[in-house]
Structure formats: C-alpha cells, structure tokens
Scaffold this motif. Structure first.
Motif, PDB file in Angstrom:
ATOM      1  N   PRO A   1      53.805   8.871 -11.978  1.00 55.81           N
ATOM      2  CA  PRO A   1      52.411   8.481 -11.756  1.00 55.81           C
ATOM      3  C   PRO A   1      52.302   7.507 -10.590  1.00 55.81           C
ATOM      4  O   PRO A   1      53.172   6.659 -10.389  1.00 55.81           O
ATOM      5  N   GLU A   2      51.214   7.644  -9.827  1.00 56.91           N
ATOM      6  CA  GLU A   2      51.024   6.783  -8.658  1.00 56.91           C
ATOM      7  C   GLU A   2      49.581   6.308  -8.565  1.00 56.91           C
ATOM      8  O   GLU A   2      48.655   7.006  -8.993  1.00 56.91           O
ATOM      9  N   PRO A   3      49.357   5.127  -7.979  1.00 60.02           N
ATOM     10  CA  PRO A   3      48.003   4.575  -7.875  1.00 60.02           C
ATOM     11  C   PRO A   3      47.118   5.381  -6.931  1.00 60.02           C
ATOM     12  O   PRO A   3      47.599   6.155  -6.092  1.00 60.02           O
ATOM     13  N   SER A   4      45.823   5.164  -7.051  1.00 62.34           N
ATOM     14  CA  SER A   4      44.848   5.792  -6.167  1.00 62.34           C
ATOM     15  C   SER A   4      45.176   5.488  -4.712  1.00 62.34           C
ATOM     16  O   SER A   4      45.466   4.342  -4.347  1.00 62.34           O
ATOM     17  N   TYR A   5      45.119   6.531  -3.884  1.00 67.16           N
ATOM     18  CA  TYR A   5      45.402   6.471  -2.451  1.00 67.16           C
ATOM     19  C   TYR A   5      46.854   6.103  -2.132  1.00 67.16           C
ATOM     20  O   TYR A   5      47.190   5.829  -0.996  1.00 67.16           O
ATOM     21  N   GLN A   6      47.708   6.115  -3.161  1.00 60.32           N
ATOM     22  CA  GLN A   6      49.146   5.916  -2.931  1.00 60.32           C
ATOM     23  C   GLN A   6      49.953   7.051  -3.570  1.00 60.32           C
ATOM     24  O   GLN A   6      51.132   6.884  -3.861  1.00 60.32           O
ATOM     25  N   GLU A   7      49.336   8.205  -3.715  1.00 58.22           N
ATOM     26  CA  GLU A   7      49.972   9.332  -4.399  1.00 58.22           C
ATOM     27  C   GLU A   7      50.848  10.127  -3.423  1.00 58.22           C
ATOM     28  O   GLU A   7      50.711  11.351  -3.284  1.00 58.22           O
ATOM     29  N   PHE A   8      51.766   9.448  -2.752  1.00 60.30           N
ATOM     30  CA  PHE A   8      52.561  10.079  -1.699  1.00 60.30           C
ATOM     31  C   PHE A   8      53.587  11.056  -2.270  1.00 60.30           C
ATOM     32  O   PHE A   8      53.707  12.195  -1.800  1.00 60.30           O
ATOM     33  N   ALA A   9      54.347  10.629  -3.274  1.00 64.14           N
ATOM     34  CA  ALA A   9      55.347  11.516  -3.864  1.00 64.14           C
ATOM     35  C   ALA A   9      54.672  12.686  -4.583  1.00 64.14           C
ATOM     36  O   ALA A   9      55.157  13.828  -4.526  1.00 64.14           O
ATOM     37  N   THR A  10      53.573  12.403  -5.252  1.00 66.47           N
ATOM     38  CA  THR A  10      52.830  13.463  -5.936  1.00 66.47           C
ATOM     39  C   THR A  10      52.362  14.516  -4.942  1.00 66.47           C
ATOM     40  O   THR A  10      52.527  15.723  -5.156  1.00 66.47           O
ATOM     41  N   THR A  11      51.773  14.058  -3.838  1.00 63.31           N
ATOM     42  CA  THR A  11      51.286  14.981  -2.813  1.00 63.31           C
ATOM     43  C   THR A  11      52.414  15.819  -2.244  1.00 63.31           C
ATOM     44  O   THR A  11      52.282  17.038  -2.078  1.00 63.31           O
ATOM     45  N   GLU A  12      53.544  15.194  -1.964  1.00 60.53           N
ATOM     46  CA  GLU A  12      54.673  15.920  -1.385  1.00 60.53           C
ATOM     47  C   GLU A  12      55.215  16.948  -2.371  1.00 60.53           C
ATOM     48  O   GLU A  12      55.597  18.054  -1.972  1.00 60.53           O
ATOM     49  N   HIS A  13      55.253  16.593  -3.658  1.00 57.86           N
ATOM     50  CA  HIS A  13      55.757  17.546  -4.654  1.00 57.86           C
ATOM     51  C   HIS A  13      54.826  18.754  -4.766  1.00 57.86           C
ATOM     52  O   HIS A  13      55.295  19.899  -4.848  1.00 57.86           O
ATOM     53  N   ILE A  14      53.529  18.506  -4.762  1.00 58.61           N
ATOM     54  CA  ILE A  14      52.567  19.618  -4.784  1.00 58.61           C
ATOM     55  C   ILE A  14      52.757  20.489  -3.544  1.00 58.61           C
ATOM     56  O   ILE A  14      52.777  21.729  -3.624  1.00 58.61           O
ATOM     57  N   ARG A  15      52.915  19.840  -2.390  1.00 56.13           N
ATOM     58  CA  ARG A  15      53.099  20.572  -1.131  1.00 56.13           C
ATOM     59  C   ARG A  15      54.332  21.481  -1.208  1.00 56.13           C
ATOM     60  O   ARG A  15      54.287  22.645  -0.788  1.00 56.13           O
ATOM     61  N   GLN A  16      55.418  20.961  -1.739  1.00 56.31           N
ATOM     62  CA  GLN A  16      56.647  21.749  -1.831  1.00 56.31           C
ATOM     63  C   GLN A  16      56.463  22.969  -2.722  1.00 56.31           C
ATOM     64  O   GLN A  16      56.940  24.072  -2.391  1.00 56.31           O
ATOM     65  N   ILE A  17      55.776  22.797  -3.839  1.00 61.79           N
ATOM     66  CA  ILE A  17      55.564  23.921  -4.754  1.00 61.79           C
ATOM     67  C   ILE A  17      54.702  24.987  -4.082  1.00 61.79           C
ATOM     68  O   ILE A  17      55.024  26.184  -4.113  1.00 61.79           O
ATOM     69  N   LEU A  18      53.606  24.563  -3.481  1.00 55.29           N
ATOM     70  CA  LEU A  18      52.705  25.515  -2.826  1.00 55.29           C
ATOM     71  C   LEU A  18      53.419  26.245  -1.685  1.00 55.29           C
ATOM     72  O   LEU A  18      53.312  27.469  -1.551  1.00 55.29           O
ATOM     73  N   THR A  19      54.136  25.493  -0.890  1.00 53.39           N
ATOM     74  CA  THR A  19      54.837  26.085   0.253  1.00 53.39           C
ATOM     75  C   THR A  19      55.883  27.091  -0.212  1.00 53.39           C
ATOM     76  O   THR A  19      56.060  28.159   0.403  1.00 53.39           O
ATOM     77  N   SER A  20      56.570  26.784  -1.301  1.00 53.55           N
ATOM     78  CA  SER A  20      57.597  27.700  -1.808  1.00 53.55           C
ATOM     79  C   SER A  20      57.004  29.024  -2.269  1.00 53.55           C
ATOM     80  O   SER A  20      57.690  30.030  -2.335  1.00 53.55           O
ATOM     81  N   HIS A  21      55.710  29.013  -2.574  1.00 58.31           N
ATOM     82  CA  HIS A  21      55.023  30.246  -2.976  1.00 58.31           C
ATOM     83  C   HIS A  21      54.243  30.865  -1.821  1.00 58.31           C
ATOM     84  O   HIS A  21      53.492  31.822  -2.032  1.00 58.31           O
ATOM     85  N   GLY A  22      54.416  30.323  -0.631  1.00 60.35           N
ATOM     86  CA  GLY A  22      53.761  30.889   0.540  1.00 60.35           C
ATOM     87  C   GLY A  22      52.272  30.627   0.615  1.00 60.35           C
ATOM     88  O   GLY A  22      51.533  31.380   1.261  1.00 60.35           O
ATOM     89  N   ILE A  23      51.803  29.557  -0.014  1.00 59.43           N
ATOM     90  CA  ILE A  23      50.374  29.240  -0.037  1.00 59.43           C
ATOM     91  C   ILE A  23      50.044  28.309   1.129  1.00 59.43           C
ATOM     92  O   ILE A  23      50.726  27.304   1.365  1.00 59.43           O
ATOM     93  N   GLU A  24      48.983  28.629   1.831  1.00 59.04           N
ATOM     94  CA  GLU A  24      48.563  27.859   3.004  1.00 59.04           C
ATOM     95  C   GLU A  24      48.004  26.496   2.582  1.00 59.04           C
ATOM     96  O   GLU A  24      47.244  26.381   1.614  1.00 59.04           O
ATOM     97  N   ILE A  25      48.365  25.477   3.346  1.00 61.35           N
ATOM     98  CA  ILE A  25      47.829  24.136   3.145  1.00 61.35           C
ATOM     99  C   ILE A  25      47.046  23.741   4.387  1.00 61.35           C
ATOM    100  O   ILE A  25      47.565  23.805   5.502  1.00 61.35           O
ATOM    101  N   LEU A  26      45.804  23.345   4.187  1.00 56.89           N
ATOM    102  CA  LEU A  26      44.949  23.010   5.319  1.00 56.89           C
ATOM    103  C   LEU A  26      45.355  21.689   5.946  1.00 56.89           C
ATOM    104  O   LEU A  26      45.814  20.763   5.259  1.00 56.89           O
ATOM    105  N   ASP A  27      45.156  21.578   7.234  1.00 54.51           N
ATOM    106  CA  ASP A  27      45.384  20.326   7.955  1.00 54.51           C
ATOM    107  C   ASP A  27      44.101  19.504   7.857  1.00 54.51           C
ATOM    108  O   ASP A  27      43.281  19.465   8.772  1.00 54.51           O
ATOM    109  N   SER A  28      43.936  18.831   6.719  1.00 53.45           N
ATOM    110  CA  SER A  28      42.681  18.128   6.428  1.00 53.45           C
ATOM    111  C   SER A  28      42.643  16.704   6.951  1.00 53.45           C
ATOM    112  O   SER A  28      41.580  16.103   7.044  1.00 53.45           O
ATOM    113  N   GLY A  29      43.806  16.146   7.265  1.00 57.03           N
ATOM    114  CA  GLY A  29      43.859  14.751   7.682  1.00 57.03           C
ATOM    115  C   GLY A  29      43.961  13.776   6.531  1.00 57.03           C
ATOM    116  O   GLY A  29      44.008  12.558   6.749  1.00 57.03           O
ATOM    117  N   LEU A  30      44.018  14.266   5.293  1.00 56.50           N
ATOM    118  CA  LEU A  30      44.146  13.380   4.141  1.00 56.50           C
ATOM    119  C   LEU A  30      45.514  12.706   4.141  1.00 56.50           C
ATOM    120  O   LEU A  30      46.533  13.346   4.402  1.00 56.50           O
TER     121      LEU A  30
END
Length: 396
Positions: free
Chosen positions: A23-52
């Motif tokens: 678990p991570e605090p609001s606006y500090q969810e760096f590891a959470t975001t990276e883990h989600i990114r890895q899962i999506l990428t491994s399934h070939g799902i596009e991630i938008l360049d949103s600037g978040l």
C-alpha cells in the motif's frame, strides 16, 4: 490467455495479494503504478502517455470490422483507484502490508485488481468490438484535497486524456454486501463532501463586565442551534443529508470574554439542489446572527467532491448485465461518504458499481479490514461485459 473465469480468478488473486502487501499514500503510488504497468505491458495492452506521475490510463481498442452494433468510433472508460490509508494493519493475513503504517483499508487494492481483470478480458475480446475502452488506474482518491492538491479524479481529468470519453463506470468494494452481490443505484449513490468554518469576531473584556465588550460565544451558541436545524427543516425530508458541527472553540479561562470564537463542520448531501440550499441557509444565518449580536463573521465554505449521481440508462444497463451473468443485484446501503468518481460524472454520464466483499464485522477504514476475494473474476467480467454493451448502445 484466460480460457475461463476460474483461471482469471487465480491470476487476479495473485495480483491482489501483491497490491495488498504494497500500500502507498496518495500521489506516492510509484511501486503500485509500476506493477500495474508491468502486468498490462506483459499482456500487450497499450498505456497512454498521460503525463501522470502516479496512476495510469490503459487503452484497449477493438479490432472487429465496424458495423452498427460494435461501438465503432465510441469511447468509454472504467475506473479503479489505487491509493491506501495511513493505518497500521491488524488483519493477521499471511500477505499483510509490508509498508509500516499503511493499509489498503478501503479496498482500493480490490478495486484496481477488478479494473485490471476487466482490462485483461477486454484485451482478449478485442475481436468482438470496434470501439475503445480506457481503463483508469486513478491515484489519490483518499487525498485530503486542497486547491493546490486536487483529488486524483480531477488530476486525471486535467490531463485531457479522457476528453473523448462518452460514459464512465466506476467500481468499489463494499462490506455491506456479500461476494456475488452487486449494489447498483439509480440516482444518488454517495454524498457531496463540503466543509464550512466561521471565525466570529467580538471584543474581549472581563467576564464581570460583559457590557464593556462583545461576547462572541453568544453568536456561537445561536449558530450551533440554528445550523443543526437546517437538515431537518430546510431540505426535502426524503433526501439523504446531514449537517454536522465537529469543532467549536472560544476563550482560554473562566473569567475572560474572548475576542473571537470559531466553529467548523461538514455538510453531506445526495442531491445537488440540497447542497445549494444548505450553503445559502448557513450563509444567511451567519449574516443575520452576526448583525443580531453585533459581531462580525468570516464565513468560508469549501466545496469537496460532489455526490455520485448514477445515470438511469447506464445504471439500468449495469444492473441488467449483472442479472444476465447470474449475479445478484441488491439495493445499495445508503451512505453520505464521499467518492471522487463523481468528478467523472460531471464530464459524462455513467454509473458506479459496488461489489460485495463480505467481512461486515471488519469496518472499512479500520485496521482489521480486508476484502473477501471470491468475486474478483465476476466483478472483472461484469465490468468488461458492461463496457461492451455500452459501446453497442452508443452505436445503436
């Protein structure tokens, strides 16, 4: 590839346990975001360049040949939130939090895992639709929002990445329903969250000579009685609402009349018109009682997230889809708690789906809370199916 929902359930349970442990605090969810990114990428799902900086938006576009029922040219969005609470976990789980002082005590680990499962299913079903589904993994739903640090929904909307979205669906776990039960309201589903405060200015003096000063406590006492009557007297009695005073303060000793007094509280309303009524009545009371008692009042009203108001069309579609999938649709437990999914519904209509996770004896936002995982795949399948049916309706 998820050949069946049991396979998806097994995968999502694994993902959930990782998120619960990190678990991570609001606006500090760096590891959470990276883990989600890895899962999506491994399934070939596009991630938008949103600037978040934390959180992300995935995009899944169907590959079917366009016709009149596949959603070609239409865009909808699904949202799950990802931040945690500053609570020390006391669940006894084998996969308890590894981040001291932080816990997914509101179930955002469950919400994001459900949205993740929907993304995986939609990715597998790309050849069955022609529109686009954006899946939002939103930071900072729990943040104590200020003008300079808005809630996560506002931050995501401000990226412009959702400007083309025509309908939104949000998902949240609830311990007021059991796994397999889905609560979907038509109309208001949560409360607008507003704060108010007043600084009452009088003139201090000795308590033995009150005539030589202006006692701000007289105004304070009158305001307390008057404000507490608003919810019962000025608002439609069939509408959920509450006005609560939470902090009053004046003086420092028994024989001195203070210069100032202070009060603050919160107003929670389900219907937008009641929000206006309560604001205007409190402002009028402040003006009138200040004049009556010869004091001056600095009145501040801070608007928080509005209430979630589900669109009848999309709420009915979600409830009908749940029933078609053999899931149990139950009435939501009324609540005036805040939910920043409401900001998306200011942009486009949609509906909020609450997924039963049991554990009613473990209060949400408490140290012992965790979700029962039995409905992860069912929730993901419901979201994915609702998304496809919505695209079809938009194309009809």
């Amino acid at each position: 590839m998820m050949s069946n929902l049991q396979q998806l359930q097994d995968e999502l349970e694994t993902h959930y346990r990782w998120f619960h442990q990190h678990p991570e605090p609001s606006y500090q969810e760096f590891a959470t975001t990276e883990h989600i990114r890895q899962i999506l990428t491994s399934h070939g799902i596009e991630i938008l360049d949103s600037g978040l900086k934390t959180g992300l938006i995935a995009r899944i576009t169907g590959t079917a040949e366009p016709d009149t029922t596949l959603g070609a040219g239409h865009v909808i969005a699904i949202r799950g939130d990802i931040d945690a609470l500053p609570i020390t976990e006391d669940t006894g789980l084998s996969y308890a939090s590894l981040n001291p002082g932080w816990l997914h005590g509101c179930g955002h680990d469950y919400n994001l895992t459900t949205a993740l499962g929907a993304a995986l299913l939609l990715n597998e079903r790309r050849d069955t639709f022609a529109g686009t589904v954006k899946v939002i993994f939103q930071p900072a739903e729990e943040v104590a929002a200020t003008k300079d640090t808005p809630t996560g929904a506002v931050t995501v909307l401000n990226t412009g990445a959702l400007d083309d979205v025509e309908a939104y669906y949000g998902v949240h776990d609830t311990n007021t329903a059991e796994p397999g039960e889905f609560a979907i309201a038509t109309g208001p589903d949560s409360g607008a969250v507003d704060k108010f405060r007043m600084r009452i200015h009088g003139r201090g003096t000795h308590a033995a000579h009150p005539d030589r000063g202006i006692n701000p406590i007289r105004t304070l006492g009158a305001l307390i009685d008057a404000i507490q009557s608003i919810a019962g007297q000025d608002v439609d009695p069939t509408h959920p609402r509450v006005v609560t005073l939470t902090h009053v303060e004046s003086g420092s000793t028994w024989n001195v009349i203070a210069d100032d007094a202070f009060l603050e509280g919160t107003a929670r309303t389900a219907f937008p018109e009641d929000r206006t009524i309560i604001h205007d009545r409190i402002a009028a009371l402040a003006n009138g009682l200040a004049a009556a008692y010869d004091t001056a009042i600095d009145f501040q009203w801070e608007y928080g997230s509005p209430s979630v108001v589900n669109d009848p069309q999309w709420a009915a579609l979600a409830a009908g889809t749940a029933a078609d999938l053999g899931l149990s649709v139950v009435p939501p437990t009324p609540s005036l708690g805040g939910e920043d999914f409401s900001y998306y519904l200011q942009h486009a209509p949609g509906a909020f789906i609450r997924i039963g996770v049991g554990n009613a004896e473990r209060p949400m936002h408490g140290a012992t809370f965790y979700a029962n995982l039995d409905a992860l795949a069912d929730g993901a399948n419901l979201l994915a199916t609702v998304a496809l049916r919505t695209l079809a309706q938009l194309d009809a």
